[in-house]
Design a protein around this motif. Structure first.
Motif, short mmCIF file in Angstrom:
data_model
loop_
_atom_site.label_atom_id
_atom_site.label_comp_id
_atom_site.label_asym_id
_atom_site.label_seq_id
_atom_site.Cartn_x
_atom_site.Cartn_y
_atom_site.Cartn_z
N TRP A 52 0.84 -1.32 0.07
CA TRP A 52 0.03 0.18 0.02
C TRP A 52 0.81 1.34 -0.10
O TRP A 52 0.37 2.20 -0.54
CB TRP A 52 -1.14 0.10 1.09
N ALA A 53 1.91 1.34 0.88
CA ALA A 53 2.91 2.52 0.73
C ALA A 53 3.39 2.67 -0.45
O ALA A 53 3.61 3.80 -0.77
CB ALA A 53 3.87 2.21 1.79
N VAL A 54 3.80 1.65 -1.39
CA VAL A 54 4.29 1.96 -2.70
C VAL A 54 3.31 2.27 -3.61
O VAL A 54 3.39 3.04 -4.55
CB VAL A 54 5.18 0.66 -3.22
N LEU A 55 2.14 1.79 -3.40
CA LEU A 55 0.86 2.25 -4.35
C LEU A 55 0.58 3.56 -4.25
O LEU A 55 0.20 4.13 -5.36
CB LEU A 55 -0.30 1.17 -4.11
N ILE A 56 0.55 4.11 -3.09
CA ILE A 56 -0.03 5.62 -2.93
C ILE A 56 1.35 6.43 -3.05
O ILE A 56 1.22 7.75 -2.85
CB ILE A 56 -0.50 5.67 -1.41
N THR A 57 2.44 6.17 -3.54
CA THR A 57 3.76 6.79 -3.61
C THR A 57 4.21 7.57 -2.19
O THR A 57 4.22 8.82 -2.44
CB THR A 57 3.55 7.73 -4.89
N SER A 58 4.39 6.86 -1.23
CA SER A 58 4.28 7.52 0.13
C SER A 58 6.02 7.80 0.29
O SER A 58 6.56 7.73 -0.65
CB SER A 58 4.03 6.62 1.18
N TRP A 59 6.38 7.85 1.62
CA TRP A 59 7.56 8.36 2.05
C TRP A 59 8.67 7.23 1.37
O TRP A 59 9.81 7.31 1.31
CB TRP A 59 7.62 8.66 3.42
N LEU A 60 8.12 5.76 1.42
CA LEU A 60 9.04 4.76 1.17
C LEU A 60 9.40 4.72 -0.24
O LEU A 60 10.61 4.38 -0.67
CB LEU A 60 8.06 3.48 1.45
N VAL A 61 8.71 5.36 -1.13
CA VAL A 61 9.02 5.35 -2.54
C VAL A 61 9.85 6.65 -2.74
O VAL A 61 11.08 6.50 -3.52
CB VAL A 61 7.70 5.84 -3.49
N LEU A 63 12.23 7.36 -0.62
CA LEU A 63 13.23 6.63 0.07
C LEU A 63 14.15 5.93 -0.92
O LEU A 63 15.40 5.88 -1.03
CB LEU A 63 12.95 5.90 1.49
N ASP A 64 13.13 5.26 -1.79
CA ASP A 64 13.73 4.46 -2.86
C ASP A 64 14.45 5.16 -3.87
O ASP A 64 15.70 4.99 -4.20
CB ASP A 64 12.55 3.46 -3.46
N TRP A 65 14.17 6.34 -4.09
CA TRP A 65 14.72 7.39 -4.92
C TRP A 65 16.02 7.69 -4.53
O TRP A 65 17.04 7.89 -5.06
CB TRP A 65 13.82 8.33 -5.51
N GLN A 66 16.25 8.03 -3.17
CA GLN A 66 17.18 8.77 -2.65
C GLN A 66 18.26 7.57 -2.46
O GLN A 66 19.41 8.06 -2.87
CB GLN A 66 16.75 9.24 -1.32
N VAL A 67 17.92 6.50 -2.17
CA VAL A 67 18.93 5.42 -2.14
C VAL A 67 19.50 5.19 -3.67
O VAL A 67 20.68 5.01 -3.83
CB VAL A 67 18.46 4.20 -1.63
N LEU A 211 14.74 -0.37 -2.51
CA LEU A 211 14.81 -1.01 -0.90
C LEU A 211 13.64 -1.56 -0.78
O LEU A 211 13.81 -2.46 -0.03
CB LEU A 211 15.18 0.21 -0.11
N SER A 212 12.43 -0.91 -1.12
CA SER A 212 11.14 -1.47 -0.78
C SER A 212 10.92 -2.78 -1.28
O SER A 212 10.05 -3.79 -0.83
CB SER A 212 10.00 -0.59 -1.34
N ASP A 213 11.61 -3.19 -2.70
CA ASP A 213 11.54 -4.53 -2.94
C ASP A 213 12.26 -5.57 -1.99
O ASP A 213 11.78 -6.70 -1.96
CB ASP A 213 12.33 -4.66 -4.50
N VAL A 214 13.30 -5.33 -1.52
CA VAL A 214 13.90 -6.09 -0.68
C VAL A 214 13.17 -6.40 0.66
O VAL A 214 12.94 -7.44 1.16
CB VAL A 214 15.50 -5.61 -0.16
N ILE A 215 12.59 -5.36 1.16
CA ILE A 215 11.64 -5.45 2.27
C ILE A 215 10.43 -6.15 2.10
O ILE A 215 10.44 -7.04 3.07
CB ILE A 215 11.29 -4.05 2.99
N LEU A 216 10.04 -6.16 0.95
CA LEU A 216 8.68 -7.07 0.66
C LEU A 216 9.05 -8.44 0.41
O LEU A 216 8.42 -9.40 0.77
CB LEU A 216 7.95 -6.23 -0.43
N GLY A 217 10.07 -8.45 -0.35
CA GLY A 217 10.91 -10.14 -0.35
C GLY A 217 11.19 -10.75 0.70
O GLY A 217 10.70 -11.92 1.07
N TRP A 218 11.61 -9.89 1.81
CA TRP A 218 11.93 -10.84 3.07
C TRP A 218 10.72 -11.02 3.81
O TRP A 218 10.69 -12.30 4.35
CB TRP A 218 12.71 -9.53 4.12
N ALA A 219 9.65 -10.23 3.69
CA ALA A 219 8.11 -10.39 4.30
C ALA A 219 7.74 -11.79 3.68
O ALA A 219 6.95 -12.33 3.97
CB ALA A 219 7.19 -9.21 4.24
N ALA A 220 7.79 -11.73 2.17
CA ALA A 220 7.11 -12.76 1.40
C ALA A 220 7.68 -14.17 1.58
O ALA A 220 7.05 -15.23 1.85
CB ALA A 220 7.24 -12.43 -0.05
#
Length: 333
Positions: A52-61, A63-67, A211-220
Motif C-alpha cells: 500500500w505504501a508503494v501504491l500511494i507513492t508514500s515516503w517509502l517511494v 526513500l527508494d529514489w534517494q537510495v 529498497l522496498s523490493d527487498v523489504i517486501l521480499g523478506w516478508a514474502a
C-alpha cells in the motif's frame, strides 16, 4: 581391569554421519501454534502495508529514489567484487542444489522423505506467490525507471517483491525449519535471516532492486516459512504414498525373480517311465543293419582312438600288367 574407550568429539561427529538403523520414532515437526499464527498475521499485515505504501507513492517511494541516486556501487567500489559473489546466495539454481544435497543426505540417513518434500513444497509456494505478485504489480527496476519520484507500478516490470531476497529466506530458512533441536533451530534462524538480508542489500548496492523490493521480499519469504505447518499433513500423505509404491515395486520384483528362477541354472530332465521301448524297424535284405547312433551326451572317442576302417576289396579296376606290392615281377620272354 578393562576400561571402555572414551569417545572424542570427532568420534561423535563420524557417528552422526552413519545411517540410522531405522527411522527415528520422534521427528520434530513444527505445528501451527498460537505464537506462529500471531507471527503469520503480523507478517501478512506488514506485507500489505508495504504494498500500500508503494501504491500511494508514500515516503517509502521517496526513500527508494534517494537510495538509488546515492548509488552505493559508486560510493564503495571496493565492495563490488565481493557483492557479485555474495548475491549468488540468493539465486534459485545454486542455492536449491546445495540445500537439496544436504536434505537428501538427511532423508537417506533418517529413512524419510520429509526433508526433500518440505523443500519442494516451499519452493512451489515461492514460485506461485512471489511470481504472481511480481507479474501482477509489474514494477520497473531502478535501471529502467521512467519518471523521477514515481512508484513505477503497472509498467510491465517483474522486480516487486525481490525474488533474490525471498528465495534466500526460504532456501536457507528451510534448514532452520527442519532442525532437529531447538538450539540448532535458533542458530539457523539467525544465520538465514542475516544471509537473506545481506542478499537483499546486495541487490540494492548493485542497483537492480529498490529498497522496498527487498523489504517486501523478506516478508514474502517469511510468510512461506510460517505457513509450512499447514502443509505438513499433505507432506505426510505424500511420503506414505511414495513409500507404499516403492514397497509394491520391490515386492513385484521379488515375485518376478522367484518365478523365473536364478539365471544360468541347468534344467534337469527326468527319464520317461512306463513306456515300452521303441521297436526297431526291420532291415531290408541285402543291407547291413547300422549300429545305433550315440548323440551327445553319449560316448565319444578321440580321433586317435578310432580304429581305421578300410573298404572291402580294392576300388581299382583289374589290370593284367599290375602286380601286387612286394611281389617280384616275372621276366618277360
Amino acid at each position: 581391569m578393562r576400561t571402555e574407550r572414551k569417545h572424542t568429539r570427532l568420534d561423535r561427529v563420524f557417528a552422526r554421519l552413519d545411517r540410522e538403523p531405522e527411522r527415528p520414532a520422534l521427528i520434530g515437526m513444527p505445528r501451527m501454534s498460537r505464537h506462529r499464527m500471531v507471527l503469520f498475521g503480523a507478517t501478512l499485515a506488514f506485507y500489505v502495508a508495504i504494498v500500500w505504501a508503494v501504491l500511494i507513492t508514500s515516503w517509502l517511494v521517496r526513500l527508494d529514489w534517494q537510495v538509488m541516486f546515492f548509488r552505493p556501487y559508486q560510493q564503495w567500489p571496493e565492495l563490488h567484487a565481493f557483492v557479485d559473489y555474495y548475491v549468488v546466495l540468493g539465486q534459485r539454481g545454486p542455492t536449491a542444489v546445495m540445500v537439496a544435497a544436504w536434505l537428501g543426505w538427511r532423508s537417506w540417513r533418517q529413512h524419510t522423505l520429509r526433508p526433500l518434500l518440505a523443500l519442494g513444497v516451499s519452493l512451489l509456494l515461492l514460485n506461485v506467490t512471489v511470481g504472481a505478485a511480481k507479474y501482477g504489480m509489474g514494477r520497473l527496476g531502478p535501471h529502467y525507471a521512467t519518471e523521477i519520484g514515481s512508484s513505477e507500478m503497472w509498467l510491465g516490470g517483474d522486480i516487486f517483491p525481490s525474488g533474490h531476497t525471498a528465495n534466500a529466506v526460504v532456501t536457507w530458512g528451510i534448514l532452520a525449519y527442519l532442525a532437529s533441536t531447538p538450539r540448532a533451530r535458533r542458530w539457523l534462524s539467525a544465520v538465514s535471516a542475516v544471509t537473506s538480508l545481506g542478499v537483499g542489500l546486495s541487490t540494492v548496492y548493485i542497483g537492480t532492486h529498490w529498497l522496498s523490493d527487498v523489504i517486501l521480499g523478506w516478508a514474502a519469504g517469511l510468510l512461506i516459512l510460517l505457513a509450512l505447518p499447514w502443509f505438513e499433513p499433505l507432506i505426510a500423505r505424500t511420503e506414505t504414498r511414495v513409500l507404499d509404491l516403492r514397497d509394491r515395486w520391490r515386492a513385484r520384483q521379488g515375485r518376478t525373480a522367484a518365478a523365473t528362477g536364478p539365471v544360468g541354472q541347468p534344467v534337469m530332465f527326468t527319464p520317461l517311465t512306463g513306456r515300452a521301448d521303441p521297436v526297431a524297424e526291420p532291415v531290408p535284405t541285402g543291407r547291413s543293419a547300422r549300429p545305433p547312433a550315440h548323440l551327445a551326451p553319449g560316448p565319444h572317442t578321440t580321433r586317435a582312438e578310432r580304429s581305421p576302417v578300410s573298404p572291402a576289396g580294392s576300388r581299382r579296376p583289374p589290370h593284367p600288367e599290375r602286380h601286387p606290392r612286394g611281389a617280384t615281377p616275372a621276366s618277360r620272354p
